[in-house]
Design an enzyme around this catalytic site. Structure first.
Site, short mmCIF file in Angstrom:
data_model
loop_
_atom_site.label_atom_id
_atom_site.label_comp_id
_atom_site.label_asym_id
_atom_site.label_seq_id
_atom_site.Cartn_x
_atom_site.Cartn_y
_atom_site.Cartn_z
CB CYS A 88 0.24 1.85 4.06
SG CYS A 88 -1.47 1.29 3.91
CB CYS B 41 -0.91 -0.04 1.23
SG CYS B 41 -1.82 1.47 1.56
#
Length: 140
Positions: free
Chosen positions: A66, A63
């Site tokens: 993230c 991600c």
């Protein structure tokens, strides 16, 4: 998503790398401790059911957002040392992710006494700081 600049940037020294420090004043060294990863469902249960609030970063290695917000989460963990900060890799801890109701990444959740107190979905630094600030107000 906006690029967050200045988190890990260094400026070159104009004196060619030679720098003098005041002799009577020491410069503190900052401990760069990592936010601990939750590695079991039992550990998750113990943390979320405690009296102290805990802010959990639900993330995945793949991600991009993230990865972008992770250094900010680390910085907030140092700034707000009165509360616990943890992270959960959703690919490795599916049971925890399902119980927490995680549907998008990154998701930040504040738990206390077994309750989900607050949740933030997305990589917004200002909103994350507001969530953490709210969690710090829960400390007895």
């Amino acid at each position: 998503m906006d690029c967050i600049k200045g988190i890990n940037s260094f400026e070159s020294l104009s004196d060619g790398g030679r720098q003098s420090f005041p002799s009577k004043r020491s410069v503190p060294i900052v401990d760069i401790a990592m936010v601990e990863t939750i590695n079991s469902y039992e550990q998750f249960q113990e943390l979320i059911n405690g009296e102290e609030p805990v802010v959990i970063d639900f993330y995945a290695d793949w991600c991009g957002p993230c990865k972008a917000i992770s250094p900010i989460f680390e910085t907030l963990s140092k700034k707000f040392g009165t509360i616990k900060f943890r992270k959960v890799n959703t690919d490795e801890q599916e049971q925890i992710s399902q119980e927490a109701g995680i549907r998008a990444l990154p998701t930040f959740v504040v738990f206390q006494r077994g309750n989900k107190v607050q949740e933030l979905v997305g990589a917004n630094p200002n909103q994350l700081e507001a969530v953490v600030q709210g969690a710090s107000s829960l400390v007895a």
